[in-house]
Design a protein around this motif. Structure first.
Motif, short mmCIF file in Angstrom:
data_model
loop_
_atom_site.label_atom_id
_atom_site.label_comp_id
_atom_site.label_asym_id
_atom_site.label_seq_id
_atom_site.Cartn_x
_atom_site.Cartn_y
_atom_site.Cartn_z
N UNK A 51 31.97 94.46 -29.92
CA UNK A 51 32.09 95.83 -29.33
C UNK A 51 31.90 96.67 -30.53
N UNK A 52 32.69 96.64 -31.50
CA UNK A 52 32.59 97.36 -32.48
C UNK A 52 31.60 97.64 -33.48
N UNK A 53 30.85 96.41 -33.63
CA UNK A 53 29.72 96.17 -34.24
C UNK A 53 28.46 96.94 -33.39
N UNK A 54 28.47 96.74 -32.03
CA UNK A 54 27.32 97.31 -31.12
C UNK A 54 27.73 98.94 -31.16
N UNK A 55 28.92 99.54 -31.13
CA UNK A 55 29.17 100.78 -31.08
C UNK A 55 29.56 101.67 -32.03
N UNK A 56 29.95 100.92 -33.26
CA UNK A 56 30.70 101.64 -34.28
C UNK A 56 31.70 102.41 -34.01
N UNK A 57 32.55 101.75 -33.07
CA UNK A 57 33.81 102.34 -32.70
C UNK A 57 34.70 101.75 -33.58
N UNK A 58 35.77 102.46 -33.59
CA UNK A 58 37.21 102.01 -34.46
C UNK A 58 37.84 101.12 -33.42
N UNK A 59 39.08 100.49 -33.62
CA UNK A 59 39.67 99.71 -32.69
C UNK A 59 40.51 100.73 -31.82
N UNK A 105 44.99 102.94 -36.26
CA UNK A 105 44.02 104.22 -36.46
C UNK A 105 42.74 104.24 -37.42
N UNK A 106 41.70 104.39 -37.15
CA UNK A 106 40.62 104.36 -37.95
C UNK A 106 40.22 103.15 -38.58
N UNK A 107 40.33 102.04 -37.88
CA UNK A 107 40.19 100.84 -38.49
C UNK A 107 38.65 100.18 -37.64
N UNK A 108 37.66 99.97 -38.79
CA UNK A 108 36.37 99.34 -38.31
C UNK A 108 36.53 97.81 -38.55
N UNK A 109 35.95 97.09 -37.55
CA UNK A 109 36.22 95.59 -37.72
C UNK A 109 35.13 95.25 -38.87
N UNK A 110 35.33 93.98 -39.20
CA UNK A 110 34.53 93.46 -40.13
C UNK A 110 33.01 93.15 -39.75
N UNK A 111 32.89 93.03 -38.42
CA UNK A 111 31.77 92.62 -37.91
C UNK A 111 30.88 94.39 -37.87
N UNK A 112 31.57 95.40 -37.53
CA UNK A 112 30.89 96.56 -37.66
C UNK A 112 30.62 96.81 -39.10
N UNK A 113 31.41 96.51 -40.04
CA UNK A 113 31.06 96.71 -41.29
C UNK A 113 29.75 96.07 -41.96
N UNK A 114 29.84 94.79 -41.27
CA UNK A 114 28.44 94.17 -41.64
C UNK A 114 27.41 94.51 -41.20
N UNK A 115 27.41 94.99 -40.06
CA UNK A 115 26.20 95.62 -39.26
C UNK A 115 25.56 97.10 -40.20
N UNK A 116 26.53 97.64 -40.52
CA UNK A 116 26.58 99.05 -41.34
C UNK A 116 25.83 98.84 -42.79
N UNK A 117 26.23 97.54 -43.20
CA UNK A 117 25.73 96.97 -44.42
C UNK A 117 24.55 96.32 -44.28
N UNK A 118 23.90 96.08 -43.34
CA UNK A 118 22.83 95.43 -43.13
C UNK A 118 22.92 93.86 -43.02
N UNK A 119 24.21 93.44 -43.02
CA UNK A 119 24.41 92.08 -43.29
C UNK A 119 24.53 91.34 -41.99
N UNK A 120 24.35 89.82 -42.13
CA UNK A 120 24.47 89.12 -40.73
C UNK A 120 25.97 89.26 -40.31
N UNK A 163 16.92 96.71 -42.20
CA UNK A 163 17.57 98.03 -42.19
C UNK A 163 19.01 97.95 -42.22
N UNK A 164 19.86 98.73 -42.57
CA UNK A 164 21.15 98.86 -42.46
C UNK A 164 21.60 100.06 -41.31
N UNK A 165 22.31 99.70 -40.68
CA UNK A 165 23.03 100.73 -39.51
C UNK A 165 23.64 101.81 -40.05
N UNK A 166 23.14 102.75 -40.25
CA UNK A 166 24.49 103.98 -41.03
C UNK A 166 25.54 104.13 -40.28
N UNK A 167 26.69 104.25 -40.75
CA UNK A 167 27.99 104.51 -40.13
C UNK A 167 27.92 105.93 -39.54
#
Length: 173
Positions: A51-59, A105-120, A163-167
């Protein structure tokens, strides 16, 4: 950092690893039922990360915004049902785990970070494997399947377009 043997015995090797981790200052109990502990961690990860990867939301955002909090709850409940069908026991109520994640507070999951960096992402290990177990146990996994499909599509789009999905900009509103 709990440890354990899959068969529940307290082998010399697991005791030694536990002692090394404890000497390094980590809590590292040896558990009799490590499978249930793995499911405890997995039920949160398989909901929060995609869900974090899809929305870029923090926990915190995932767990306090009512619609995503409800989705997290539903996904965790489906996963717990699969775990139970396989003999695992989840020791903490899912409401308590959601409340705990909301306090980070403010934590983005690893999957969200992967998407933002264009990684699988690790979607196959985290959610794909659980969906296979749902099928084997004839368990309901409606929400798990939907979120899995969305993350797989997101990965496809990122890969296809290189592409990478920008934060999201989290500046002043």
């Amino acid at each position: 950092m709990p440890l354990g043997e899959l068969m529940g015995n307290k082998s010399d090797r697991v005791q030694q690893v536990s002692q090394i981790l404890k000497a390094a200052g980590l809590k590292s109990p040896v558990l009799k039922d490590i499978r249930s502990e793995i499911w405890l961690k997995l039920t949160g990860t398989l909901a929060f990360n995609p869900i974090s990867a899809l929305t870029h939301a923090t926990l915190e955002e995932l767990c306090t915004f009512p619609p995503t909090k409800e989705l997290v709850h539903s996904m965790m409940k489906e996963a717990e049902s699969i775990a139970k069908a396989l003999g695992a026991t989840i020791r903490l109520p899912l409401e308590k785990r959601i409340e705990g994640a909301a306090r980070i507070k403010g934590h983005k999951t690893s999957m969200c970070q992967d998407i933002e960096k264009g990684r699988r992402t690790e979607i196959e290990c985290v959610l794909g494997a659980v969906l296979e177990l749902a099928e084997l146990t004839s368990s309901n996994a409606t929400n798990l399947k939907c979120v899995y499909a969305c993350v797989k599509l997101l990965e496809f789009v990122v890969d296809r377009h290189h592409v990478s999905i920008k934060p999201l900009n989290r500046g002043a509103d």
